[in-house]
Design an enzyme around this catalytic site. Structure first.
Site, PDB file in Angstrom:
ATOM      1  N   ASP A  93      -8.732  -4.031  -6.383  1.00 21.33           N
ATOM      2  CA  ASP A  93      -8.229  -3.437  -5.136  1.00 21.33           C
ATOM      3  C   ASP A  93      -8.997  -2.141  -4.875  1.00 21.33           C
ATOM      4  OD1 ASP A  93      -6.638  -1.960  -3.205  1.00 21.33           O
ATOM      5  OD2 ASP A  93      -5.002  -3.334  -3.670  1.00 21.33           O
ATOM      6  N   SER A 147       0.829  -1.185   0.000  1.00 22.46           N
ATOM      7  CA  SER A 147       0.000   0.000   0.000  1.00 22.46           C
ATOM      8  C   SER A 147       0.881   1.258   0.000  1.00 22.46           C
ATOM      9  CB  SER A 147      -0.942  -0.067   1.203  1.00 22.46           C
ATOM     10  OG  SER A 147      -2.046   0.762   1.047  1.00 22.46           O
ATOM     11  N   HIS A 191      -7.341  -5.772  -0.857  1.00 23.25           N
ATOM     12  CA  HIS A 191      -6.216  -4.848  -0.912  1.00 23.25           C
ATOM     13  C   HIS A 191      -4.916  -5.599  -0.703  1.00 23.25           C
ATOM     14  CE1 HIS A 191      -3.967  -1.230  -0.658  1.00 23.25           C
ATOM     15  NE2 HIS A 191      -3.804  -1.232   0.651  1.00 23.25           N
TER      16      HIS A 191
END
Length: 527
Positions: free
Chosen positions: A468, A236, A496
């Site tokens: 995502d 991320s 995610h």
């Protein structure tokens, strides 16, 4: 721009850190076209730093960690120093907390593997000690020392603090879909109070918690560990941190995995809107799953996702008018803003969809908001005693420094609402207003959108998941297109990030790269 509860167990038994733009919208200059690609000039490339270490930084690069037992099985801890201001190293230091678990063997040690779970604001130390140091593949842990450093301003590394528990409770229930001038003023006042609290806590540090500075800190950590190159797995926001490192130090970039990739070249309006679209895509997948299972509170088996979204939005509107009881011992009720965050929290991991379906059922049919409040609390990292970690404080501090504000005024938000609501009819309005808070930040931004090319770096693996919610797949394609040595690994699925979440195809490809240095073949896709 990434936060949910840092350590949340998925259905596969893995842990992951999710991400959020919600409360601290990442940012850049305004564009009345709401991010038209044709209207934007291409971002300049991030320039690498000189290969030689400046004499003024020698004392930092020559540090030797004084390792001590952490009190966590197998882990050692140390503290390193970095300059508060890299342009003026004599102006003071910032202390960086570091942890490691040494390679277990057998096999030749490959050095250190730094991990960062995202945020910004997520504790890398908390992540590696709770999961990565024991849950990463055994072959990886056998060959690498598992290492984490909390970035400056985060968790154990001089954390930024902004509000106390009761103040954060008030902040998180603030209406983020204002209906009139009074509600707009209340939202602006909440953003100002949050920003003023951060500024009062750490006025000097707040000017020096950028991603570029955190990436430079990682090079000091690399040197202190005795590694010639940095090996790194970032998820991320951690992909932005890792890509920034590669851009600044391409010759020192070792085996880098960037999972759930961000596009560093985007101005904030597009960044925020594209993430809004990502949540819209994830909600469509959830709605289909919900009605397919039957007895879905959003509609029957023949209900289209768009209609399910309308039903959810109508539920949010009812909460806006009358918050719902939750049975919370502190008397907290479920507001529209808390319910929205609760739903968004479950979008990060399809393993949380059954929990979300149950929570919506009890809320919409039984007038009990406890389940959605629990999801919201996990996202904000609120504990049972009413305390919060510094995740959301650091999240805002980094985001608001990395890029100028997405919006300068409520009027700008109102003009952008149609575009955000088109990107996601369910979440667009709230996400647009949530992007306003950096407008009131006490220090000006020092960064800007940049392409990252990292020319001369070793192969870098960029991982993208097709549905995502927080880091849309297009961002992985974009980052892989910018990095001169990137290989894009695609996971066709929900949720995610992809590594360690149940795909043997993804895991084997990344493990082979980490252990043998062999990147996935071009165009490799997993499902």
């Amino acid at each position: 721009m990434y936060s949910r509860r840092i350590l949340r167990r998925t259905r596969t038994g893995a842990w992951l850190l999710a991400a959020a733009l919600l409360v601290s919208g990442c940012s850049s200059e305004d564009a009345t076209s709401a991010g038209s690609a044709a209207a934007e000039e291409p971002a300049a490339a991030l320039a690498p730093l000189p290969r030689s270490t400046p004499a003024s930084l020698t004392r930092y690069y020559e540090q030797k960690p004084a390792w001590r037992d952490c009190g966590v099985s197998g882990f050692q801890c140390a503290t390193l120093k970095a300059p508060l201001d890299y342009t003026e190293p004599s102006a003071g230091d910032v202390r960086l907390a570091v942890t490691r678990k040494k390679a277990t063997g057998p096999g030749k040690r490959l050095g250190s593997l730094l991990v960062n779970p995202g945020g910004p604001g997520g504790s890398a130390i908390g992540y590696v000690q709770a999961y990565a140091g024991i849950g990463y593949p055994a072959d990886v842990r056998a060959r690498y020392d598992m290492v984490a450093v909390d970035p400056r301003g985060v968790a154990r590394s001089e954390p930024v603090e902004c509000l106390d528990g009761p103040e954060m409770d008030a902040y998180t229930r603030t209406d983020i879909t204002p209906d009139d001038a009074k509600e707009t003023d209340a939202l602006v006042a909440a953003y100002k109070k949050f920003a003023e609290g951060c500024g009062a806590d750490a006025p000097k540090l707040l000017r020096h918690v950028s991603t570029v500075e955190a990436a430079r800190d990682m090079d000091i950590v690399r040197a202190a560990l005795g590694d010639r190159k940095l090996n790194f797995v970032g998820a991320s926001y951690g992909t932005f941190l890792g890509a920034t490192y590669a851009g600044l130090f391409p010759d020192r970039a070792g085996r880098l995995v960037l999972d759930g990739a961000m596009d560093p070249s985007l101005p904030a309006r597009r960044l925020n809107m594209e993430q809004t679209g990502g949540f819209g895509t994830a909600f469509t997948a959830f709605a289909k799953d919900c009605v397919r299972h039957g007895d879905c509170p959003l509609g029957g088996r023949d209900t289209a996702p768009a209609r399910a979204g309308e039903n959810l939005k109508a539920f949010f509107d009812r909460l806006d008018a009358r918050p719902m009881p939750t049975g919370d011992t502190d008397g907290r009720r479920l507001t529209e803003s808390l319910a929205t965050i609760g739903v968004i929290a479950a979008m990060y991991d399809e393993g949380a969809w059954p929990q979300l379906r149950d929570s919506l059922t009890t809320a919409m049919r039984e007038n009990d908001g406890a389940g959605l409040l629990a999801l919201s609390d996990s996202y904000y990292e609120r504990d049972a005693g009413g305390g919060y970690t510094n995740l959301m404080f650091a999240n805002a501090a980094v985001n608001c420094l990395d890029l100028p504000p997405a919006f300068d005024s409520p009027d700008q938000v109102r003009r952008a609402l149609p575009a955000f609501e088109k990107a996601s009819p369910v979440f667009g309005e709230g996400l647009a207003w949530a992007s306003l808070n950096c407008a009131y930040w006490p220090v000006g931004a020092t960064g800007e959108a940049r392409r990252i090319e990292a020319k001369g770096a070793a192969p870098i693996v960029v991982v993208g998941t097709t549905r995502d919610p927080a880091t849309p797949y297009r961002w992985a394609e974009a980052l892989a297109g910018q990095l001169s040595s990137a290989r894009l690994l695609t996971y066709e699925g929900d949720g995610h990030t992809a590594y360690g979440r149940g795909s043997a195809c993804v895991d084997s490809a990344i493990n082979a790269y980490l252990l043998d240095g062999t990147p996935p073949r071009k165009g490799k896709r997993c499902s």
